[in-house]
Design a protein around this motif. Sequence first.
Motif, PDB file in Angstrom:
ATOM      1  N   ARG A 116      10.952 131.208 -22.034  1.00 23.54           N
ATOM      2  CA  ARG A 116       9.620 130.978 -22.097  1.00 23.54           C
ATOM      3  C   ARG A 116       9.088 130.047 -21.142  1.00 23.54           C
ATOM      4  NH1 ARG A 116       7.129 133.438 -26.673  1.00 23.54           N
ATOM      5  NH2 ARG A 116       8.660 134.270 -27.849  1.00 23.54           N
TER       6      ARG A 116
ATOM      7  N   ALA B  96       6.831 131.067 -17.685  1.00 21.07           N
ATOM      8  CA  ALA B  96       5.443 130.496 -17.411  1.00 21.07           C
ATOM      9  C   ALA B  96       5.463 129.709 -15.957  1.00 21.07           C
ATOM     10  CB  ALA B  96       5.277 129.200 -18.418  1.00 21.07           C
TER      11      ALA B  96
ATOM     12  N   THR C 136       5.029 132.622 -13.615  1.00 24.63           N
ATOM     13  CA  THR C 136       3.612 133.270 -13.568  1.00 24.63           C
ATOM     14  C   THR C 136       2.674 132.250 -12.903  1.00 24.63           C
ATOM     15  OG1 THR C 136       4.045 134.194 -15.821  1.00 24.63           O
ATOM     16  CG2 THR C 136       1.690 133.759 -15.370  1.00 24.63           C
ATOM     17  N   LYS C 137       2.853 130.983 -13.254  1.00 23.82           N
ATOM     18  CA  LYS C 137       2.059 130.208 -12.517  1.00 23.82           C
ATOM     19  C   LYS C 137       2.124 130.208 -11.035  1.00 23.82           C
ATOM     20  CE  LYS C 137       0.946 125.207 -12.246  1.00 23.82           C
ATOM     21  NZ  LYS C 137       1.303 123.775 -12.565  1.00 23.82           N
TER      22      LYS C 137
END
Length: 73
Positions: free
Chosen positions: A51, A55, A58-59
């Motif tokens: 996870r 993240a 994605t950032k």
Amino acid sequence: MLTFIHTHSTRLYAIAAAALALVAYYVPDLPTELILALAAAILGTGEAVQRIEDAKTTKALSSTAQVTTASTQ
């Protein structure tokens, strides 16, 4: 310390998984229940690491998209 853990979560996970395998191999007198409990904890930690990495990806992708959009205008 939390920044270090967040930045290097995958490396720390790999070290923990390798250490568990080495201990299970070289210390044969450990109870099976303990080894199984630690293996389950490693799997749960792997989910948390995944996870964190998702993240970060994605950032990074969203910031790249913003830079690309700004430079094409």
